[in-house]
Structures are given as structure tokens and as C-alpha cells.
Design a protein around this motif. Structure first.
Motif, PDB file in Angstrom:
ATOM      1  N   ASN A 187      31.095  11.191  51.055  1.00 50.49           N
ATOM      2  CA  ASN A 187      29.694  11.006  50.854  1.00 50.49           C
ATOM      3  C   ASN A 187      29.406  12.480  51.062  1.00 50.49           C
ATOM      4  N   LEU A 188      29.654  12.936  52.234  1.00 52.19           N
ATOM      5  CA  LEU A 188      29.282  14.645  52.531  1.00 52.19           C
ATOM      6  C   LEU A 188      29.741  15.537  51.564  1.00 52.19           C
ATOM      7  N   ARG A 189      31.231  15.379  51.045  1.00 47.21           N
ATOM      8  CA  ARG A 189      31.489  15.933  50.071  1.00 47.21           C
ATOM      9  C   ARG A 189      30.707  16.115  48.798  1.00 47.21           C
ATOM     10  N   GLY A 190      30.152  14.865  48.325  1.00 46.21           N
ATOM     11  CA  GLY A 190      29.352  14.747  47.111  1.00 46.21           C
ATOM     12  C   GLY A 190      27.881  15.493  47.011  1.00 46.21           C
ATOM     13  N   ASP A 191      27.393  15.593  48.544  1.00 43.46           N
ATOM     14  CA  ASP A 191      26.151  16.248  48.813  1.00 43.46           C
ATOM     15  C   ASP A 191      26.410  17.818  48.946  1.00 43.46           C
ATOM     16  N   MET A 192      27.585  18.248  49.490  1.00 42.20           N
ATOM     17  CA  MET A 192      27.804  19.735  49.544  1.00 42.20           C
ATOM     18  C   MET A 192      28.154  20.169  48.349  1.00 42.20           C
ATOM     19  N   ARG A 193      28.904  19.414  47.431  1.00 42.49           N
ATOM     20  CA  ARG A 193      28.905  19.930  45.921  1.00 42.49           C
ATOM     21  C   ARG A 193      27.714  20.150  45.384  1.00 42.49           C
ATOM     22  N   GLN A 194      26.775  19.448  45.502  1.00 39.24           N
ATOM     23  CA  GLN A 194      25.457  19.610  44.707  1.00 39.24           C
ATOM     24  C   GLN A 194      24.731  20.776  45.376  1.00 39.24           C
ATOM     25  N   LEU A 195      24.783  20.719  46.873  1.00 38.33           N
ATOM     26  CA  LEU A 195      24.018  21.938  47.582  1.00 38.33           C
ATOM     27  C   LEU A 195      24.771  23.351  46.909  1.00 38.33           C
TER      28      LEU A 195
END
Length: 310
Positions: free
Chosen positions: A194-202
């Protein structure tokens, strides 16, 4: 006749401009790596490797563990010495420049934050190195923290942050350095999905907002294909193919690239009169636009799963 100093400088400037005009037409090659070789402990890690990255491009280095991705990134950043070849950034040869003078910043998966400093002091550290006074650099640090969605956390200690928050601090510190080239070495590998997805977008958002040129190392296929403008596939110290994600998937350069993404099958056969006939005894054949001769035909996974001939 011997050239004057002004003439020599003009020639050097012209040559530097010429060498950075590449990649596609008149687009600007921010980074040029030419026939780079690296050896560590007498083992060849990078072998005659060539790569170009355009200004404002997001390029992913993708390949299996041990193929040399991280070594390439560290060579660009000045952490690993090169045996031969050239690394040019904005047309300038940087092989012998120390890492802190190259204009590159590396964000590692372990972040390498300073535990004895506050969050804001960590972010402000590149500005401290530049000699900017404390009040100004801490003010700028708060601005960068806002960009990574950590407003109001500047006074906290690093140990008080979650892993995802620490990764954001590392990104903010990289932005504060105002690098010519941002290098990311598997920055999300320690985070949950979940955090990986958020960081990719950021990271993609920051890449666009700051007009950065970014090179990211990853072994995560989805990560590379979803984030990058172009992908460079590496095997055994060499880059075997570069292209857009769509190009890599639809036209893999060889069986290694195809196999890395899984599911595809190669069949050896012969083309005669526009028809490819498999020589594996199956009797399968396909219409193709190829000259007569022997070929290896790649059958894509979706064709295999559907059971159709195409």
C-alpha cells in the motif's frame, strides 16, 4: 596556425553542445554514458555499457538481481569508480569529479537519514553544506516537507516517523539539494504494498512538478512499467534493450527480455511464401510478413492462453 584561447573555448563549447544533442532528433541528452566498464574485486560488473537519458525524463533500470543496476547508479553518482568509458552530465565529463560536485543525488532504500537531527534539519542538510544561514534553510526545509505531505513534522526525530514517512524525508532532502539528476536505488523495496503505491504516485508527482531528470533502479516489473517514460533492461552488466514500456512489452529484443516478463514462448520454424511453419512437429503455422528463411517466432502469452493462432 595555433588557435587562440578564445577559439579553443568556442570549439570546446561547440563539441560539448554537439555531444549532448542525441537520443531522438534534437532532444537534449541530459546524461550520456558511453562504453562504461566497471570491475569490482576483479569481477566485471558493467561491460561496455552505453545509455542516454533525456532531460526531464523518468528512466527505470530494470533487471534481475546481480545484473549491475545499482552499480551503474553508484557509478553515475561517483560512489563506485569506473575502469573505462565516459559519464557526461549536461555535456561535462564527470568521471573524475567527487560525488558532492557532480550535481547528482542518490536516494537509497535504507534512506541514510541522520538520527541525531530533527526532520527539518535532515531536509535542510544540503542547504547547510551550501552555507545558507540556519533560519533560511529551516524555512526552506518546511517548504520541501509540504511538498512530500509532511507539513508540521519538522521538529520530530527520525525515530518518531514510520518507514513511509522516513522515505518522504529522504525525498525532501534530495529535493533540497536541487540536483541535476535524481538517482533512486530501489527506494520503495522496504515498504509494504500500500505504501509502495502511494510513494510511486508521490515520486511521479514530484518528478513532474520540479521538472527533474530521474533514473530509478528496480527489479519490480510493475513499478518500472507504470512509472517510467522509458525502461532500460539489464542483463549481466549490459543494457540489452531500451524503449517505452509499451515497446518493451510488445517488441522484446530477445528471449531474455521476453522471458523476464514471463508467459511468452518461442518456436523455431521456417518461413516460405509468407507462411511460418513450426519445426517442432506440431504442424502449427501462421501468416507472417517476413522473407523466406529460418526464424524463432515469439508467441505472446495472451495468444497462448486464448488458444488462437496469430
Amino acid at each position: 596556425m595555433e588557435k587562440t584561447a578564445i577559439e579553443k573555448a568556442a570549439i570546446e563549447k561547440t563539441e560539448k553542445a554537439a555531444i549532448t544533442r542525441s537520443v531522438s532528433g534534437d532532444s537534449y541528452a541530459k546524461l550520456i554514458i558511453d562504453r562504461l566498464s566497471v570491475e569490482l574485486n576483479r569481477s566485471v560488473i558493467l561491460d561496455d555499457l552505453t545509455l542516454q537519458v533525456k532531460e526531464h525524463e523518468f528512466l527505470s533500470l530494470l533487471g534481475p538481481s546481480g545484473c549491475g543496476k545499482s552499480t551503474l547508479l553508484k557509478s553515475i553518482g561517483g560512489i563506485v569508480p569506473v575502469k573505462s568509458g565516459a559519464i557526461r552530465l549536461d555535456g561535462e565529463l564527470i568521471n573524475d569529479k567527487p560525488s558532492y560536485r557532480r550535481g547528482t543525488v542518490i536516494v537509497f532504500q535504507d534512506m541514510r537519514l541522520f538520527p541525531n537531527m530533527s526532520v527539518a534539519e535532515n531536509v535542510a542538510y544540503p542547504l547547510r553544506i551550501k552555507g545558507i544561514k540556519k533560519s533560511d534553510r529551516l524555512g526552506k526545509a518546511e517548504e520541501y516537507l509540504e511538498h512530500v505531505q509532511l507539513s508540521g513534522l519538522g521538529n520530530r526525530r527520525i525515530s518518531q516517523l514510520s518507514g513511509g514517512q522516513q522515505q518522504r524525508v529522504a525525498l525532501a532532502r534530495a529535493l533540497a539539494a536541487e540536483p541535476k539528476l535524481l538517482l533512486l536505488d530501489e527506494p520503495f523495496s522496504s515498504l509494504d504494498e500500500n505504501l509502495r503505491g502511494d510513494m510511486r504516485q508521490l515520486v511521479k508527482k514530484l518528478h513532474r512538478e520540479f521538472g527533474m531528470t530521474t533514473v530509478m533502479v528496480t527489479h519490480d516489473r510493475q513499478e518500472a512499467l507504470s512509472m517510467a517514460d522509458r525502461v532500460a533492461i539489464m542483463f549481466s552488466g549490459k543494457i540489452v534493450q531500451t524503449g517505452t514500456p509499451e515497446m518493451i512489452l510488445s517488441s522484446p529484443a530477445d528471449e531474455r527480455v521476453s522471458g523476464y516478463f514471463g508467459g511468452n514462448r518461442y518456436v523455431h520454424g521456417i518461413v516460405k511464401g509468407g507462411v511460418f511453419t513450426a519445426l517442432d512437429g506440431s504442424g502449427q503455422s501462421w501468416c507472417v510478413s517476413l522473407e523466406d528463411g529460418e526464424y524463432d517466432l515469439m508467441i505472446r502469452a495472451e495468444v497462448l492462453s486464448s488458444g488462437t493462432d496469430s
